[in-house]
Write an enzyme that holds these catalytic residues in place. Structure first.
Site, mmCIF file in Angstrom:
data_model
loop_
_atom_site.group_PDB
_atom_site.id
_atom_site.type_symbol
_atom_site.label_atom_id
_atom_site.label_comp_id
_atom_site.label_asym_id
_atom_site.label_seq_id
_atom_site.Cartn_x
_atom_site.Cartn_y
_atom_site.Cartn_z
ATOM 1 N N GLU A 230 0.859 -1.181 0.000
ATOM 2 C CA GLU A 230 0.000 0.000 0.000
ATOM 3 C C GLU A 230 0.894 1.230 0.000
ATOM 4 O OE1 GLU A 230 -3.419 -0.329 2.238
ATOM 5 O OE2 GLU A 230 -4.159 1.587 1.464
ATOM 6 N N GLU B 267 -3.605 1.190 -3.155
ATOM 7 C CA GLU B 267 -3.008 -0.143 -3.111
ATOM 8 C C GLU B 267 -2.199 -0.449 -4.363
ATOM 9 O OE1 GLU B 267 -6.255 -2.818 -2.332
ATOM 10 O OE2 GLU B 267 -6.288 -2.261 -0.206
ATOM 11 N N ASP C 56 14.391 11.311 -3.049
ATOM 12 C CA ASP C 56 13.899 10.392 -2.021
ATOM 13 C C ASP C 56 14.524 9.014 -2.190
ATOM 14 O OD1 ASP C 56 12.460 9.528 0.128
ATOM 15 O OD2 ASP C 56 10.525 9.449 -0.906
HETATM 16 P P1 ADP Z 1 3.937 4.819 -2.965
HETATM 17 O O1 ADP Z 1 5.097 5.328 -3.747
HETATM 18 O O2 ADP Z 1 2.673 5.412 -3.406
HETATM 19 O O3 ADP Z 1 4.170 4.913 -1.507
HETATM 20 P P2 ADP Z 1 4.933 2.314 -3.592
HETATM 21 O O4 ADP Z 1 5.331 2.463 -5.001
HETATM 22 O O5 ADP Z 1 5.996 2.468 -2.599
HETATM 23 O O6 ADP Z 1 3.772 3.278 -3.293
HETATM 24 O O7 ADP Z 1 4.292 0.895 -3.367
HETATM 25 C C1 ADP Z 1 4.009 0.373 -2.111
HETATM 26 C C2 ADP Z 1 4.541 -1.054 -1.992
HETATM 27 O O8 ADP Z 1 4.073 -1.868 -3.048
HETATM 28 C C3 ADP Z 1 6.050 -1.107 -2.096
HETATM 29 O O9 ADP Z 1 6.676 -0.938 -0.860
HETATM 30 C C4 ADP Z 1 6.301 -2.502 -2.653
HETATM 31 O O10 ADP Z 1 6.402 -3.438 -1.638
HETATM 32 C C5 ADP Z 1 5.082 -2.768 -3.486
HETATM 33 N N1 ADP Z 1 5.365 -2.525 -4.905
HETATM 34 C C6 ADP Z 1 5.226 -1.365 -5.566
HETATM 35 N N2 ADP Z 1 5.592 -1.493 -6.858
HETATM 36 C C7 ADP Z 1 5.957 -2.788 -7.020
HETATM 37 C C8 ADP Z 1 6.439 -3.544 -8.147
HETATM 38 N N3 ADP Z 1 6.607 -2.975 -9.341
HETATM 39 N N4 ADP Z 1 6.729 -4.839 -7.966
HETATM 40 C C9 ADP Z 1 6.566 -5.390 -6.764
HETATM 41 N N5 ADP Z 1 6.131 -4.755 -5.674
HETATM 42 C C10 ADP Z 1 5.808 -3.441 -5.781
#
Ligand code: ADP
Length: 899
Positions: A614, A619, A755
């Site tokens: 998330e 999500e 970041d």
């Molecule tokens: P936001 O940047 O909006 O906080 P994220 O991109 O960090 O959201 O996504 C949240 C979580 O989802 C990540 O910490 C990761 O565990 C999972 N996630 C996001 N993108 C991927 C991806 N391309 N492959 C696998 N897991 C992902």
């Protein structure tokens, strides 16, 4: 009699003239640049413009009557209204824009409005020069100088055009590429985001529309602020058509008498262009020399031999912008009779006012001069003929006719050639027919007005000189008062409890006011590059990692320096790590973007598998995407999957998202769609035609690096005993090297991530790493971003001291964050950086980095980290951003590390 001459190197000369020689219109009355050697007379006064006020006054006195019918490129150097605001927003347009806040209207030199500059929608590519910023001056102007600047935006921006080209047009349909006298089109632009770089247009151009086209040698983000300098083109001449110039063979060499800067078509004759006959520069007495521009002999002249003209004359046709009332034509002719060159003996001119040529032409025969070989202006009275085109037949007086300039006086339109502004405060677009002062016919009245204007000019000049000297002294004091600047920054930081970023204008302590010129302040050549120290603050090592000056941190790191409103910052930020952001209220035009490098994917072909995590938008799901290969841009895909159904990660915007969050989501898409590197997570497709908005990215099966390493142990006894999964030191370095490689790519685009941390890197098969999460960089062009509104959170434990204290994010601050990320990796993400410090103490420690009195606490050397690598990490946390390594270097070091 004193003759006022101005040479091209910025040195003004006064010459005692021989009245005998002034049989025709003298140089000082016409205001022309005279290329005759200004040092040939022993009665010369040479004066440095900035030094001697008394001599300036002498010059002013000598130029009392310098109201001329011709343009003088040495004087015609007034800002045309980008910085002064006289050019209206609607007259500034562009091929594209990154966002509303970087639209064309923000491309004004020295302006900080919007997000600080014009930025085109897409990265400028070396082989795709289609982006431009266009200015419509509303009437023809003689343009002698251009100024450019990048996007600084108070330290947030770092985009600029290293090179650019100019295109111009007189009618808005035929566009001409500007070339210098050697034929080169590319102009060297800016080297940093804040300095103004002025470039002479040699040759100057006559144009109504001008386009600045950024040029790059590698794909990069470019932003520009610009200004045009010159004056209105009162001649109204739009083109001249003439037979092509010829070659003269003289015993010493060949003299090329073609019109080498003609901007129309040249086949057998020259059509629809302007060129050397209107460039404002007169040829030398001796046409076989041409030392001014380092070009070939005869360069200054266009010449014809009577052997090619059986009629005994050369016919030149002049076209004007409208019907004008002509009083005089001035023809600058060479008269070196020893080479069989003489001014014309007779001229016959025809006039066309509507569509028909007048039946009776006007004829005029100047006296032929066999004694004085000096080049001269021959005035031809045109007897108030009304015309929009004039065709003149110039009759040979000898074998050769050589002209270097032809100008027209009409409607009593006059150029001001004095050093003072022509009409301070008036908009630059002045139509002569609308302006009553241009309609005075009577010569006595004209002289009276001239005298009055001259007296006013002298008074204004004296005031300006006195003020200017005072301002100059103040500026010098400012340069030496670096410590004061720091104090000012401190006070800004301590008073701006709601504003995190320092405002560039504020922190420069009003220097912009001192530099800002009145509308018609003339720009003199300052040197080969004309670099202006536009922002003193940027030159201070504490504030500019791009500055050329050596660091002198000891001068500012003094005892008793207050704590930079640390309490304020702490009160505003929360804990590190999670991602909540201030949301900029910027409009977003993604859906209209024509150059989107990503396509819409049919939502129904996505099948949900499981929830991956998330994020701040909502999500992230693991999905099967049927037939997504067809939507992938193969050119940039690094592992093209072969299966029909591919696993993808789908990031969705939650249904109750605000309009701003929606805009941010689209902005992140826009940024990601343009990033193409094996170590940057790829955006494969999007679903943005309907809600919920989705971005579909490559699936990285091992999740984020932080979680991945937390689940693993270093190789060794302990891991063997606990049966835990391990990662070798070599693989840790391999992963770190991939992050460095991805960052190397981003920095080559001048792209700042802001970041970088293990939580924002994703792990695929076989320890492949891709950088993700462009949440903070999506605000690349948002001036609003740094306004911390209550709940905003910043990853302070990864941030450089200057990012925290000054709001300054650069590749060098990304480098700082990279070293923290490396530290996390080598600690298997088992510990948060500075875990023993509270957030307040982290900020206090940042103050210690700023003071640099050896009281700052560095992250400790991880057990697994060799000394050599720890030394590199310490280099990344140097106070002076310039001394930190580049991502190229770091990448190289990491590849070489042996376990
Ligand atoms: P936001 O940047 O909006 O906080 P994220 O991109 O960090 O959201 O996504 C949240 C979580 O989802 C990540 O910490 C990761 O565990 C999972 N996630 C996001 N993108 C991927 C991806 N391309 N492959 C696998 N897991 C992902």
């Amino acid at each position: 009699m004193l003759v006022f001459l101005q040479s091209r190197n910025g040195i003004t000369t006064l010459e005692r003239a021989d009245p005998e020689k002034l049989t025709t219109q003298p140089a000082f009355l016409t205001g022309w640049i005279d290329r005759r050697d200004p040092f040939r007379s022993k009665d010369i006064f040479v004066m440095k413009r900035t030094r001697d006020v008394r001599l300036s006054l002498l010059i002013l006195l000598s130029s009392l009557s310098s109201v001329s019918s011709q343009v003088n490129p040495g004087v015609c150097r007034y800002p045309l209204g980008m910085s002064g605001g006289q050019i209206q927003d609607e007259d500034i347009s562009a091929s594209s824009q990154w966002s509303e806040s970087t639209a064309a209207r923000y491309g004004r030199l020295n302006f900080e409005e919007g997000d600080g500059a014009w930025c085109p929608e897409i990265t400028v590519e070396p082989d795709n020069l289609k982006e431009f910023l266009q200015i419509d001056l509303r009437s023809l102007h003689f343009i002698t100088l251009v100024g450019t600047q990048g996007r600084h935006a108070g330290g947030i921006g770092n985009e600029f055009a290293q090179m650019y080209k100019i295109k111009y047009s007189r009618d808005g349909s035929r566009w001409i590429s500007w070339r210098n006298r050697q034929g080169k089109q590319v102009i060297e632009g800016n080297r940093n985001a804040y300095d103004i770089v002025l470039k002479d247009l040699e040759p100057p151009v006559v144009a109504r529309f001008v386009r600045f086209m950024p040029v790059t040698d590698h794909s990069m983000n470019v932003c520009m602020r610009v200004e045009l300098y010159g004056c209105e083109w009162l001649d109204g001449l739009v083109s001249y058509n003439a037979p092509a110039g010829q070659q003269m063979n003289i015993p010493e060499h060949v003299v090329y008498l073609n019109d080498s800067v003609y901007d129309g078509a040249i086949i057998y004759s020259m059509t629809e262009g302007l060129g050397q006959l209107t460039d404002g520069v007169c040829g030398l007495d001796d046409f076989t020399e041409s030392h001014v521009y380092n070009v070939w002999p005869g360069y200054d002249y266009v010449g014809w031999s009577n052997q090619s003209f059986p009629g005994g004359y050369v016919e030149i046709m002049f076209e004007f912008d409208r019907i004008r009332n002509f009083t005089t034509m001035m023809v600058h002719c060479n008269n070196m009779f020893t080479y069989n060159v003489k001014a014309f003996q007779h001229v016959v001119c025809y006039f066309r006012s509507e569509s028909d040529w007048e039946a009776t032409p006007l004829a005029f025969s100047p006296s032929v001069d066999d004694e004085d070989p000096s080049a001269r202006f021959v005035p031809v009275p045109l007897a108030n003929h009304m015309a929009s085109a004039i065709k003149c037949q110039f009759y040979f007086a000898d074998v050769w006719l050589l002209f270097s300039e032809i100008t027209f006086q009409s409607d009593t339109a006059m150029y001001n050639t004095t050093l003072t502004p022509p009409k301070a405060g008036l908009p630059p677009i002045i139509q002569p027919e609308d302006d009553p002062t241009h309609k005075v016919d009577d010569s006595t009245t004209r002289i009276l007005i001239g005298c009055l204007v001259a007296i006013i000019f002298i008074l204004v000049a004296i005031i300006v000189i006195i003020l200017w000297r005072q301002v100059w002294q103040k500026m010098l004091q400012k340069v030496s008062g670096m410590a004061n600047e720091i104090q000012m920054t401190e006070s800004i930081l301590s008073t701006q409890s709601e504003t995190f970023a320092y405002s560039h204008n504020q922190s420069s302590g009003g220097t912009s006011e001192q530099e800002s010129s009145s509308t018609y302040e003339r720009i003199f050549p300052l040197g080969p590059d004309y670099q202006e120290p536009s922002r003193l603050i940027c030159k201070l090592p504490e504030f500019a990692q791009n500055s050329e000056e050596p660091a002198s941190s000891s001068t500012v790191a003094q005892d008793g320096v207050p704590h930079y409103a640390e309490a304020d910052i702490v009160a505003l930020q929360g804990v590190t790590g999670s991602n909540m952001y201030a949301i900029p209220a910027l409009a977003m035009d993604l859906l209209s973007g024509k150059d989107m490098a990503v396509e819409e994917f049919p939502r129904k072909l996505l099948t949900f598998k499981e929830k991956l995590g998330e994020g701040q938008f909502g999500e992230v799901h693991l999905c099967e995407a049927e037939g997504i290969q067809e939507f992938m841009n193969k050119e940039f895909l690094f592992d093209v999957p072969e299966e029909a159904t591919v696993l993808v990660a789908v990031k969705m915007l939650r249904s109750d998202a605000s309009k701003n969050a929606r805009n941010d989501f689209l902005k992140e898409i826009k940024i990601m769609s343009r990033l193409k590197d094996p170590n940057i997570v790829r955006l494969l497709a999007v679903c943005i035609y309907s809600d919920p908005l989705c971005m579909i990215t490559e699936y990285m099966e091992n999740g984020d690096l932080n979680q991945f390493l937390s689940r693993h142990e270093p190789e060794g006894q302990l891991a063997l005993l606990s049966n835990a999964a391990t990662v070798s030191f070599g693989n840790l370095c391999y992963m770190a090297a991939q992050i460095a490689s991805g960052m190397k790519y981003l920095s080559s685009l001048n792209f700042v991530h802001r970041d970088l941390a293990t939580r924002n890197c994703l792990v695929g098969k076989n320890f492949t790493i891709k950088i993700a999460d462009f949440g903070m960089s999506r605000n690349l062009y948002s001036g609003d971003y740094y306004r911390i509104q209550g709940r905003a959170v910043l990853p302070i434990r990864w941030m450089s001291w200057e990012s925290i204290l000054l709001g300054k994010f650069t590749t060098a601050s990304d480098m700082w964050a990279f070293a923290v990320t490396l530290w996390e990796i080598l600690n298997f993400c088992k510990e948060q950086p500075y875990s023993q410090l509270t957030d307040e103490q982290v900020i206090e420690n940042t103050g210690e980095f700023f003071r640099d009195q050896k009281r700052q606490i560095y992250l400790p050397q991880p057990v697994l980290c060799p000394d050599s690598l720890y030394k590199v990490m310490l280099d990344c946390w140097r106070r002076n951003a310039k001394e930190r390594p580049s991502f190229q270097e770091i990448h190289r070091v990491l590849l070489q590390i042996q376990p």
